[in-house]
Design a protein around this motif. Structure first.
Motif, PDB file in Angstrom:
ATOM      1  N   PHE A   1      35.105 -13.235 -61.480  1.00  0.00           N
ATOM      2  CA  PHE A   1      35.188 -12.794 -60.083  1.00  0.00           C
ATOM      3  C   PHE A   1      36.442 -13.359 -59.421  1.00  0.00           C
ATOM      4  CE2 PHE A   1      34.411 -14.562 -55.800  1.00  0.00           C
ATOM      5  CZ  PHE A   1      34.417 -13.397 -55.060  1.00  0.00           C
TER       6      PHE A   1
ATOM      7  N   VAL B   1      34.344  -1.078 -51.341  1.00  0.00           N
ATOM      8  CA  VAL B   1      34.221  -1.595 -52.711  1.00  0.00           C
ATOM      9  C   VAL B   1      33.309  -2.829 -52.731  1.00  0.00           C
ATOM     10  CG1 VAL B   1      35.482  -2.678 -54.610  1.00  0.00           C
ATOM     11  CG2 VAL B   1      36.418  -0.654 -53.488  1.00  0.00           C
ATOM     12  N   LEU B   2      33.472  -3.714 -51.767  1.00  0.00           N
ATOM     13  CA  LEU B   2      32.569  -4.861 -51.668  1.00  0.00           C
ATOM     14  C   LEU B   2      31.122  -4.400 -51.489  1.00  0.00           C
ATOM     15  CD1 LEU B   2      34.151  -7.649 -49.408  1.00  0.00           C
ATOM     16  CD2 LEU B   2      33.438  -7.834 -51.786  1.00  0.00           C
TER      17      LEU B   2
ATOM     18  N   GLY C   1      29.682  -3.324 -54.688  1.00  0.00           N
ATOM     19  CA  GLY C   1      29.309  -4.440 -55.538  1.00  0.00           C
ATOM     20  C   GLY C   1      27.978  -5.050 -55.140  1.00  0.00           C
ATOM     21  N   TYR C   2      27.749  -5.208 -53.837  1.00  0.00           N
ATOM     22  CA  TYR C   2      26.472  -5.760 -53.365  1.00  0.00           C
ATOM     23  C   TYR C   2      25.319  -4.813 -53.697  1.00  0.00           C
ATOM     24  CZ  TYR C   2      29.454  -8.870 -50.568  1.00  0.00           C
ATOM     25  OH  TYR C   2      30.389  -9.793 -50.157  1.00  0.00           O
TER      26      TYR C   2
ATOM     27  N   GLY D   1      25.220  -2.735 -56.131  1.00  0.00           N
ATOM     28  CA  GLY D   1      25.013  -2.826 -57.568  1.00  0.00           C
ATOM     29  C   GLY D   1      24.153  -4.027 -57.944  1.00  0.00           C
ATOM     30  N   LEU D   2      24.434  -5.178 -57.312  1.00  0.00           N
ATOM     31  CA  LEU D   2      23.603  -6.355 -57.560  1.00  0.00           C
ATOM     32  C   LEU D   2      22.145  -6.105 -57.175  1.00  0.00           C
ATOM     33  CD1 LEU D   2      25.756  -9.370 -56.270  1.00  0.00           C
ATOM     34  CD2 LEU D   2      25.108  -8.888 -58.634  1.00  0.00           C
TER      35      LEU D   2
ATOM     36  N   TRP E   1      29.624  -6.010 -61.915  1.00  0.00           N
ATOM     37  CA  TRP E   1      29.579  -6.372 -60.500  1.00  0.00           C
ATOM     38  C   TRP E   1      30.511  -7.547 -60.196  1.00  0.00           C
ATOM     39  CZ3 TRP E   1      28.275  -2.020 -59.627  1.00  0.00           C
ATOM     40  CH2 TRP E   1      27.132  -1.403 -60.106  1.00  0.00           C
ATOM     41  N   SER E   2      30.735  -8.427 -61.167  1.00  0.00           N
ATOM     42  CA  SER E   2      31.719  -9.500 -60.969  1.00  0.00           C
ATOM     43  C   SER E   2      33.112  -8.918 -60.762  1.00  0.00           C
ATOM     44  CB  SER E   2      31.727 -10.448 -62.171  1.00  0.00           C
ATOM     45  OG  SER E   2      30.503 -11.111 -62.309  1.00  0.00           O
TER      46      SER E   2
ATOM     47  N   VAL F   1      33.832  -5.736 -59.773  1.00  0.00           N
ATOM     48  CA  VAL F   1      33.867  -4.950 -58.540  1.00  0.00           C
ATOM     49  C   VAL F   1      33.997  -5.861 -57.321  1.00  0.00           C
ATOM     50  CG1 VAL F   1      32.544  -3.402 -57.049  1.00  0.00           C
ATOM     51  CG2 VAL F   1      32.614  -2.997 -59.508  1.00  0.00           C
ATOM     52  N   LEU F   2      33.218  -6.936 -57.290  1.00  0.00           N
ATOM     53  CA  LEU F   2      33.287  -7.860 -56.159  1.00  0.00           C
ATOM     54  C   LEU F   2      34.646  -8.565 -56.107  1.00  0.00           C
ATOM     55  CD1 LEU F   2      29.717  -9.446 -56.303  1.00  0.00           C
ATOM     56  CD2 LEU F   2      30.608  -7.877 -54.573  1.00  0.00           C
TER      57      LEU F   2
END
Length: 421
Positions: free
Chosen positions: A266, A297-298, A301-302, A304-305, A315-316, A318-319
């Motif tokens: 990340f 994009v953030l 990622g959230y 996705g988690l 996700w690492s 993407v974040l």
């Protein structure tokens, strides 16, 4: 001197003349940036060892991460007036000395030394956080984005390095975790020495009532609040991620060692992304589109988690992509939304004060939601809500000029396409 001609810290700055002088200033700024995070990010990986060695309760040990952020919030609003009185270069050099002293005090073999040193480090870093965007705006007004990207990249790279070498160094070096935390005094001393030539250009003054008024924070500006919201929400997300992401991954079936490496991924992706931001903005008239896309994009990622936490590597990455871009943009807004360095300093103080208050509260609230709900869905939903707010803030913070203290909104003299090399 008329109000319209009032410039940063009451006197015209003596900008470095000649290629060598400007190069020395750039190197000085980058070395200062390199010192703004390693003394903080190196603590997390060693927290269990520190806690066991000093027999600290978990809540007390957690203060080692919270105290610097609280110091940022308290000290940031004071920096513009302190710089007006002493000169920005002298104040920054003094902050580096305080930072160095804080690192040294943490070597004291007692808990009081560790906590006192952490407070001193937080105070020194707070001054640097505010002054770097101000000095870049003053001395390199047509290269705000490029130099912001450079110093954010250096800051992130050294922070990631500090996280990675902390445990191995504590195992190999005499003194254990104290040496792992104290080794960064060498880099701090380099910055103290390298910044000395800049003291000759410092312009201390006795602030007049007009000067004090000019350095008031822009609480009444909607644009300043949009920049502050963007800074605060991205800071909240970053500090929640670096605090809790490994635990989220472990609870989804990832080993502790792998979770640590995923956090490194990340940070590494975030550093790489920060280098790409200037190219993405090279032909842009403003930053609304890039800031909005980065915030989306953030959010992805959230989400996705929340939905598929097992896809940890994706996700690492993407974040990291969204987080690296948003960090550079948040720092760049402090200069790009200001007509001159005086406004940049006031905006920087306001945005970082409120921003780091949010950052300090974020991990605590996230952890409380985890405890109350007995799962990660509720706390990750909090991050999603924060990201939606950040998308909205990005649309407002990506263009315009914060008014001066007398309410004027000057015409921008510098095209916002100053990300080009």
């Amino acid at each position: 001197m008329s109000k319209e001609r009032f410039i940063l810290f009451s006197l015209p700055p003596k900008r470095p003349t000649g290629r060598s002088g400007r190069a020395l200033l750039v190197w000085g700024l980058l070395v200062v940036a390199a010192n703004l995070r390693p003394s903080l990010t190196g603590v997390g990986p060693l927290l269990d060892r520190v806690q066991a060695d000093l027999e600290l309760a978990p809540a007390v040990a957690g203060l080692l991460s919270t105290l610097p952020l609280l110091a940022f919030a308290v000290i940031s609003p004071m920096v513009p007036r302190l710089a007006a009185r002493w000169g920005p270069e002298r104040l920054l050099w003094g902050a580096l000395v305080v930072l160095t002293l804080g690192i040294a005090v943490r070597w004291v073999p007692a808990a009081i030394g560790l906590f006192a040193g952490t407070v001193l480090i937080g105070a020194g870093v707070a001054v640097g956080n505010v002054l770097l965007p101000t000095l870049i705006k003053r001395d390199f007004p047509t290269r705000v984005g490029l130099l912001t990207s450079a110093y954010a990249t250096v800051m992130g790279a050294v922070a990631a390095m500090a996280s990675g070498v902390a445990v191995p160094m504590s195992q190999l070096a005499p003194g254990g975790w104290r040496t792992a935390l104290g080794c960064w005094i060498v880099l701090a001393l380099v910055a103290v020495v390298l910044w000395l030539p800049q003291l000759r250009t410092s312009q201390p003054t006795q602030p007049t009532s007009e000067a004090i008024r000019r350095h008031r924070l822009p609480w009444g500006s909607a644009l300043a609040w949009a920049v502050t919201a963007f800074m605060g929400l991205q800071s909240l997300g970053f500090y929640v991620v670096v605090t809790w992401l490994p635990q989220v991954f472990q609870d989804s079936g990832v080993s502790a060692a792998a979770a640590g490496w995923l956090l490194f991924v990340f940070q590494a992706v975030a550093v790489s992304t920060s280098l790409a931001v200037p190219a993405a903005l090279r032909w842009a008239r403003d930053q609304r589109a890039v800031a909005t896309v980065s915030s989306v994009v953030l959010l992805a990622g959230y989400l996705g988690l929340l939905v598929v936490p097992g896809w940890a590597l994706l996700w690492s990455v993407v974040l990291g992509l969204g987080g690296g871009a948003c960090l550079v943009l948040a720092l760049a807004f402090l200069g790009l939304r200001a007509h001159d360095a005086t406004v940049a300093g006031a905006l920087s103080a306001m945005a970082q004060s409120i921003g780091y208050l949010l950052a300090a509260a974020g991990p605590v609230i996230f952890g409380l939601l985890r405890t109350i709900s007995s799962g990660w869905q509720a706390p990750i939903l909090l991050l999603c809500v924060a990201a939606v707010g950040q998308v909205i803030a990005a649309m407002a913070a990506g263009r315009g000029t914060v008014p001066t203290a007398d309410g004027r909104v000057p015409d921008r003299s510098v095209d916002e396409r100053d990300m080009a090399p």
